[in-house]
Motif scaffolding. Structure first.
Motif, PDB file in Angstrom:
ATOM      1  N   VAL A  74       0.870  -1.173   0.000  1.00 23.60           N
ATOM      2  CA  VAL A  74       0.000   0.000   0.000  1.00 23.60           C
ATOM      3  C   VAL A  74       0.907   1.223   0.000  1.00 23.60           C
ATOM      4  N   SER A  75       0.779   2.074  -0.990  1.00 20.79           N
ATOM      5  CA  SER A  75       1.670   3.221  -1.131  1.00 20.79           C
ATOM      6  C   SER A  75       0.879   4.525  -1.116  1.00 20.79           C
ATOM      7  N   ASN A  76       1.054   5.299  -0.041  1.00 21.68           N
ATOM      8  CA  ASN A  76       0.473   6.647   0.070  1.00 21.68           C
ATOM      9  C   ASN A  76      -1.040   6.660  -0.110  1.00 21.68           C
ATOM     10  N   ALA A  77      -1.735   5.760   0.587  1.00 28.21           N
ATOM     11  CA  ALA A  77      -3.199   5.722   0.522  1.00 28.21           C
ATOM     12  C   ALA A  77      -3.801   6.701   1.518  1.00 28.21           C
ATOM     13  N   GLN A  78      -4.862   7.357   1.104  1.00 26.73           N
ATOM     14  CA  GLN A  78      -5.552   8.308   1.969  1.00 26.73           C
ATOM     15  C   GLN A  78      -7.040   8.250   1.693  1.00 26.73           C
ATOM     16  N   GLY A  79      -7.818   8.501   2.732  1.00 27.30           N
ATOM     17  CA  GLY A  79      -9.257   8.549   2.578  1.00 27.30           C
ATOM     18  C   GLY A  79      -9.766   9.967   2.517  1.00 27.30           C
ATOM     19  N   GLY A 128      -1.218  10.218  11.639  1.00 27.68           N
ATOM     20  CA  GLY A 128      -2.477  10.262  12.372  1.00 27.68           C
ATOM     21  C   GLY A 128      -3.069  11.644  12.498  1.00 27.68           C
ATOM     22  N   GLY A 129      -2.375  12.632  12.004  1.00 28.63           N
ATOM     23  CA  GLY A 129      -2.876  13.995  12.081  1.00 28.63           C
ATOM     24  C   GLY A 129      -2.095  14.810  13.091  1.00 28.63           C
ATOM     25  N   SER A 130      -2.080  14.344  14.341  1.00 28.98           N
ATOM     26  CA  SER A 130      -1.349  15.076  15.375  1.00 28.98           C
ATOM     27  C   SER A 130       0.101  14.620  15.477  1.00 28.98           C
ATOM     28  N   ASP A 131       0.403  13.402  15.000  1.00 32.41           N
ATOM     29  CA  ASP A 131       1.781  12.908  15.046  1.00 32.41           C
ATOM     30  C   ASP A 131       1.988  11.762  14.070  1.00 32.41           C
ATOM     31  N   TRP A 132       3.245  11.369  13.907  1.00 33.31           N
ATOM     32  CA  TRP A 132       3.651  10.304  13.004  1.00 33.31           C
ATOM     33  C   TRP A 132       3.598   8.971  13.730  1.00 33.31           C
ATOM     34  N   ILE A 133       3.168   7.891  13.033  1.00 32.38           N
ATOM     35  CA  ILE A 133       3.000   6.581  13.655  1.00 32.38           C
ATOM     36  C   ILE A 133       3.742   5.520  12.847  1.00 32.38           C
ATOM     37  N   SER A 193      -5.871  15.202   5.970  1.00 35.13           N
ATOM     38  CA  SER A 193      -5.281  16.505   5.666  1.00 35.13           C
ATOM     39  C   SER A 193      -4.297  16.384   4.510  1.00 35.13           C
ATOM     40  N   ALA A 194      -3.968  17.489   3.902  1.00 31.60           N
ATOM     41  CA  ALA A 194      -3.045  17.504   2.770  1.00 31.60           C
ATOM     42  C   ALA A 194      -1.711  16.884   3.153  1.00 31.60           C
ATOM     43  N   ASN A 195      -1.171  16.059   2.258  1.00 36.14           N
ATOM     44  CA  ASN A 195       0.137  15.401   2.414  1.00 36.14           C
ATOM     45  C   ASN A 195       0.156  14.315   3.488  1.00 36.14           C
ATOM     46  N   HIS A 196      -1.002  13.897   3.990  1.00 40.22           N
ATOM     47  CA  HIS A 196      -1.066  12.813   4.960  1.00 40.22           C
ATOM     48  C   HIS A 196      -1.525  11.531   4.261  1.00 40.22           C
ATOM     49  N   ALA A 197      -1.099  10.366   4.770  1.00 38.28           N
ATOM     50  CA  ALA A 197      -1.418   9.095   4.105  1.00 38.28           C
ATOM     51  C   ALA A 197      -0.951   7.939   4.970  1.00 38.28           C
ATOM     52  N   ILE A 198      -1.158   6.707   4.483  1.00 42.28           N
ATOM     53  CA  ILE A 198      -0.620   5.497   5.085  1.00 42.28           C
ATOM     54  C   ILE A 198       0.057   4.673   3.992  1.00 42.28           C
ATOM     55  N   SER A 199       1.208   4.103   4.319  1.00 45.08           N
ATOM     56  CA  SER A 199       1.870   3.129   3.456  1.00 45.08           C
ATOM     57  C   SER A 199       2.092   1.873   4.285  1.00 45.08           C
ATOM     58  N   ALA A 200       2.008   0.700   3.652  1.00 44.28           N
ATOM     59  CA  ALA A 200       2.092  -0.550   4.399  1.00 44.28           C
ATOM     60  C   ALA A 200       2.595  -1.676   3.515  1.00 44.28           C
ATOM     61  N   VAL A 201       3.219  -2.667   4.149  1.00 41.71           N
ATOM     62  CA  VAL A 201       3.552  -3.939   3.512  1.00 41.71           C
ATOM     63  C   VAL A 201       2.804  -5.020   4.279  1.00 41.71           C
ATOM     64  N   ILE A 202       1.986  -5.799   3.580  1.00 40.51           N
ATOM     65  CA  ILE A 202       1.117  -6.796   4.200  1.00 40.51           C
ATOM     66  C   ILE A 202       1.465  -8.169   3.625  1.00 40.51           C
TER      67      ILE A 202
END
Length: 209
Positions: free
Chosen positions: A71-76, A165-170, A135-144
């Protein structure tokens, strides 16, 4: 090469990327597809668009033993969790019962760390109940990783993510399973609410048997 009489002979030109391969004593070599050698093969890549879900049905019994999804740079469109579900009928329907899955998840935030789990859920939470920011430039990337889904047993997966997560990096690691013995032949991604945003991609890869 040489034929059975010891006379010079030529080998037919092979297909692009094929390699010259011995066929044993007394037989001329031929060009053949290179052996898998434990390498991942790209099966399908989907560019993310403004749609409610992304599904992969390219699971081929007897061809691949294990699968990996990038999953590369997915955002809702909404700030929400990223969900994962499985199918046993080629994607005609997806397992969504209240006790179809269990999963656990641990994460490190910019300023803290925590764990979470659910032993009876209608989906596996790849983002682990930590909403991915819209928010702009926010997303999730994952290897499953998906292990032997074609076997009629519980299908196990594990994953690693990097997400905002919006307020911080996870940074996170998780594992889960489908709580029923069955042949899984398709998977689906969706958000807890809203559609995907048209950016990034999801790619399915297979490891040959």
């Amino acid at each position: 090469t040489w034929d059975a009489s010891g006379d010079p002979a030529t080998v037919a030109v092979g297909t692009a990327t094929h390699v010259l391969t011995s066929n044993g004593a007394g037989a001329a070599p031929t060009f053949q597809a290179a052996a898998g050698g434990g390498a991942w093969t790209s099966i399908a890549t989907t560019a993310l668009t403004a749609t409610a879900s992304i599904a992969f049905t390219g699971f081929a019994a007897g061809t691949y033993s294990n699968y990996q999804i990038w999953v590369s740079n997915a955002q809702g469109a909404s700030t929400a969790d990223l969900y994962f579900q499985t199918s046993t009928d080629g994607g005609s329907s997806y397992d969504s019962g209240a006790s179809d899955y269990e999963w656990s998840w641990q994460f490190i935030r910019t300023a803290s760390a925590d764990v979470g789990n659910d032993t009876a859920d209608s989906e596996i939470h790849i983002s682990g109940n930590q909403n991915v920011s819209n928010s702009a430039n926010h997303a999730i990337s994952a290897v499953i990783n998906i292990y032997l889904p074609e076997e009629a047993q519980y299908t196990y997966i594990n994953w690693t993510t990097a997400q905002e997560g919006g307020s911080d990096w996870i940074s996170s690691h998780g594992a889960g399973q489908r709580l029923s013995a069955a042949d899984v032949d398709a998977v689906k991604f969706s958000w807890g609410s809203g559609n995907f945003v048209a950016k990034g991609q999801i790619q399915l890869l297979g490891m040959a048997n």
